[in-house]
Design a protein around this motif. Structure first.
Motif, short mmCIF file in Angstrom:
data_model
loop_
_atom_site.label_atom_id
_atom_site.label_comp_id
_atom_site.label_asym_id
_atom_site.label_seq_id
_atom_site.Cartn_x
_atom_site.Cartn_y
_atom_site.Cartn_z
N VAL A 195 0.86 -1.18 0.00
CA VAL A 195 0.00 0.00 0.00
C VAL A 195 0.90 1.23 0.00
CG1 VAL A 195 -1.86 1.21 1.20
CG2 VAL A 195 -1.72 -1.28 1.32
N TYR A 196 0.56 2.22 -0.86
CA TYR A 196 1.43 3.38 -1.05
C TYR A 196 0.75 4.71 -0.69
CZ TYR A 196 4.30 0.13 -3.78
OH TYR A 196 5.05 -0.94 -4.18
N THR A 197 1.56 5.66 -0.26
CA THR A 197 1.14 7.05 -0.16
C THR A 197 1.99 7.87 -1.12
OG1 THR A 197 2.71 7.61 1.60
CG2 THR A 197 0.56 6.78 2.28
N ALA A 198 1.52 9.08 -1.43
CA ALA A 198 2.26 9.95 -2.35
C ALA A 198 3.32 10.75 -1.64
CB ALA A 198 1.29 10.89 -3.08
N GLU A 199 3.26 10.80 -0.32
CA GLU A 199 4.24 11.57 0.46
C GLU A 199 4.33 10.96 1.86
OE1 GLU A 199 2.36 13.20 3.04
OE2 GLU A 199 0.77 12.13 1.99
N MET A 200 5.21 11.50 2.69
CA MET A 200 5.49 10.88 3.97
C MET A 200 4.80 11.57 5.14
SD MET A 200 9.49 9.85 3.57
CE MET A 200 9.41 8.71 4.93
N ASP A 201 4.31 12.79 4.95
CA ASP A 201 3.77 13.56 6.07
C ASP A 201 2.58 12.89 6.74
OD1 ASP A 201 5.57 15.75 5.98
OD2 ASP A 201 4.53 16.53 4.23
N THR A 202 1.70 12.27 5.94
CA THR A 202 0.49 11.67 6.51
C THR A 202 0.69 10.22 6.96
OG1 THR A 202 -0.31 10.90 4.36
CG2 THR A 202 -0.95 13.13 5.03
N LEU A 203 1.82 9.65 6.61
CA LEU A 203 2.05 8.24 6.87
C LEU A 203 1.99 7.91 8.36
CD1 LEU A 203 4.67 6.06 5.06
CD2 LEU A 203 4.47 5.92 7.53
N ALA A 204 2.61 8.75 9.21
CA ALA A 204 2.65 8.50 10.65
C ALA A 204 1.25 8.54 11.25
CB ALA A 204 3.56 9.51 11.33
N VAL A 205 0.40 9.44 10.77
CA VAL A 205 -0.97 9.54 11.27
C VAL A 205 -1.74 8.26 10.94
CG1 VAL A 205 -3.15 10.81 11.14
CG2 VAL A 205 -0.98 12.06 11.14
N LYS A 206 -1.62 7.78 9.70
CA LYS A 206 -2.31 6.56 9.30
C LYS A 206 -1.89 5.38 10.18
CE LYS A 206 -2.23 7.90 4.36
NZ LYS A 206 -3.65 8.05 4.04
N LYS A 207 -0.59 5.23 10.37
CA LYS A 207 -0.09 4.09 11.14
C LYS A 207 -0.56 4.15 12.58
CE LYS A 207 4.01 2.58 8.64
NZ LYS A 207 5.45 2.27 8.74
N GLN A 208 -0.53 5.34 13.18
CA GLN A 208 -0.94 5.43 14.59
C GLN A 208 -2.43 5.17 14.74
OE1 GLN A 208 1.09 7.99 17.33
NE2 GLN A 208 -0.84 8.97 17.89
N ALA A 209 -3.23 5.69 13.83
CA ALA A 209 -4.68 5.44 13.88
C ALA A 209 -4.98 3.95 13.80
CB ALA A 209 -5.38 6.20 12.77
N MET A 210 -4.26 3.24 12.94
CA MET A 210 -4.46 1.79 12.81
C MET A 210 -4.07 1.06 14.08
SD MET A 210 -3.12 1.32 8.87
CE MET A 210 -3.24 -0.48 8.89
N GLN A 211 -3.01 1.51 14.74
CA GLN A 211 -2.58 0.88 15.98
C GLN A 211 -3.61 1.06 17.10
OE1 GLN A 211 1.22 2.68 16.75
NE2 GLN A 211 2.26 1.54 15.13
N LEU A 212 -4.37 2.15 17.03
CA LEU A 212 -5.34 2.47 18.07
C LEU A 212 -6.73 1.89 17.78
CD1 LEU A 212 -4.36 6.23 18.55
CD2 LEU A 212 -3.86 4.35 20.13
N ALA A 213 -6.88 1.21 16.65
CA ALA A 213 -8.19 0.74 16.22
C ALA A 213 -8.36 -0.77 16.42
CB ALA A 213 -8.41 1.08 14.75
N GLN A 214 -9.58 -1.17 16.75
CA GLN A 214 -9.89 -2.59 16.83
C GLN A 214 -9.86 -3.23 15.44
OE1 GLN A 214 -10.46 -4.47 19.64
NE2 GLN A 214 -9.89 -2.65 20.81
N GLN A 215 -10.36 -2.49 14.44
CA GLN A 215 -10.35 -2.97 13.07
C GLN A 215 -9.93 -1.84 12.13
OE1 GLN A 215 -13.64 -5.59 11.71
NE2 GLN A 215 -14.60 -5.16 13.69
N SER A 216 -9.14 -2.19 11.13
CA SER A 216 -8.68 -1.21 10.15
C SER A 216 -9.16 -1.59 8.76
CB SER A 216 -7.14 -1.13 10.16
OG SER A 216 -6.68 -0.66 11.41
N TYR A 217 -9.78 -0.63 8.09
CA TYR A 217 -10.31 -0.83 6.74
C TYR A 217 -9.57 0.09 5.78
CZ TYR A 217 -14.48 -3.46 8.26
OH TYR A 217 -15.34 -4.41 8.77
N LEU A 218 -9.12 -0.47 4.65
CA LEU A 218 -8.57 0.34 3.57
C LEU A 218 -9.65 0.53 2.52
CD1 LEU A 218 -6.01 1.69 2.30
CD2 LEU A 218 -5.65 -0.49 1.09
N LEU A 219 -9.97 1.78 2.20
CA LEU A 219 -11.00 2.07 1.20
C LEU A 219 -10.34 2.59 -0.06
CD1 LEU A 219 -13.73 3.87 3.38
CD2 LEU A 219 -13.25 1.42 3.12
N ILE A 220 -10.59 1.92 -1.19
CA ILE A 220 -9.98 2.33 -2.45
C ILE A 220 -10.99 2.17 -3.59
CG2 ILE A 220 -7.62 1.71 -1.78
CD1 ILE A 220 -7.98 -0.87 -3.41
#
Length: 265
Positions: A195-220
């Motif tokens: 799974v890719y992002t176009a830049e690195m600034d938002t990457l840390a937010v995505k990862k932390q949100a997933m760590q804090l969630a019971q379930q993680s969904y990728l919507l594409i």
């Protein structure tokens, strides 16, 4: 010392983003020319190209590299602005978001990532008695509900993405626990399960949100299967569900078990 390491890391990121932009424009790049343009050694450029080839972003050739013909490469410099992307593949995005909203029940706390793949979900959530947490100012601007509650994550704003990022955003995010985290991305690789992002600034937010969630969904939407972003974000296996429209079924690769096709009307 720590500051020096961070500066070097950012410079490497900027070099790679520059290389991707040149590849998209010209189709190939030259080590010597890149070395001169970026004011670094040819050894450094070769190291950059070697790492980018491992990520499937390019193909190395004698004296340089050429664009990988199997995929489009999306970097921050050539990604269109958020508002310009809202209507792209909107029908597919809306269908995916509508089905994703069906998993949420009253009392849930959900994280909504930024991006146009997530934004249509807001209209299906505002009638539910839930808590919504987001760093997307686009979602914040369009929130209008007497039932749902919205918690806005602050931080350094990236205007072109309409998202807050950085240490303040991460510190605030850490205070929540989510039943669901709904994540967007720039593109995916069905062969390598990346799974890719176009830049690195938002990457840390995505990862932390997933760590804090019971379930993680990728919507594409299915157009994302033809795009590789600059940053390799995570693997398919990190998501409980990858929700996509039926267009992904046109691909040759067999879909992993956690893929779910959104229902058609």
């Amino acid at each position: 010392m720590k500051q020096d390491i961070e500066v070097k890391y950012m410079l490497a990121h900027e070099r790679n983003d520059y290389i991707l932009t040149k590849l998209n424009a010209k189709g190939c790049v030259n080590v010597r020319h890149l070395s001169q343009e970026l004011a670094v050694s040819e050894v450094t450029i070769r190291r950059d190209l070697e790492e980018m080839e491992k990520q499937g972003l390019l193909i190395r050739i004698h004296g340089g590299a050429k664009k990988n013909p199997k995929t489009d490469i999306l970097s921050k410099n050539d990604e269109s602005r958020m508002l310009d992307r809202l209507q792209l593949h909107f029908e597919q995005k809306n269908r995916v978001c509508k089905q994703a909203a069906e998993f949420i029940k009253d009392g849930d706390c959900v994280f909504l990532d930024g991006g146009t793949s997530i934004f249509p979900m807001l209209s299906y959530l505002q009638t539910k008695k839930i808590k919504i947490v987001t760093h997307s100012t686009l979602i914040q601007e369009h929130f209008d509900s007497d039932v749902a509650e919205l918690f806005a994550i602050g931080g350094r704003l990236i205007p072109e993405y309409k998202m807050a990022v950085g240490p303040i955003a991460l510190e605030t995010l850490q205070r929540f626990n989510f039943d669901f985290a709904f994540i967007g991305c720039a593109g995916i690789d069905l062969l390598r399960h990346k799974v890719y992002t176009a830049e690195m600034d938002t990457l840390a937010v995505k990862k932390q949100a997933m760590q804090l969630a019971q379930q993680s969904y990728l919507l594409i939407d299915s157009s994302k299967t033809k795009i590789k972003g600059f940053c390799s974000f995570t693997d398919f296996s990190r998501f409980d569900v990858i929700l996509c429209d039926e267009g992904v079924l046109q691909e040759d690769e067999e879909l992993p078990e956690n893929f779910m096709i959104a229902k058609t009307e």
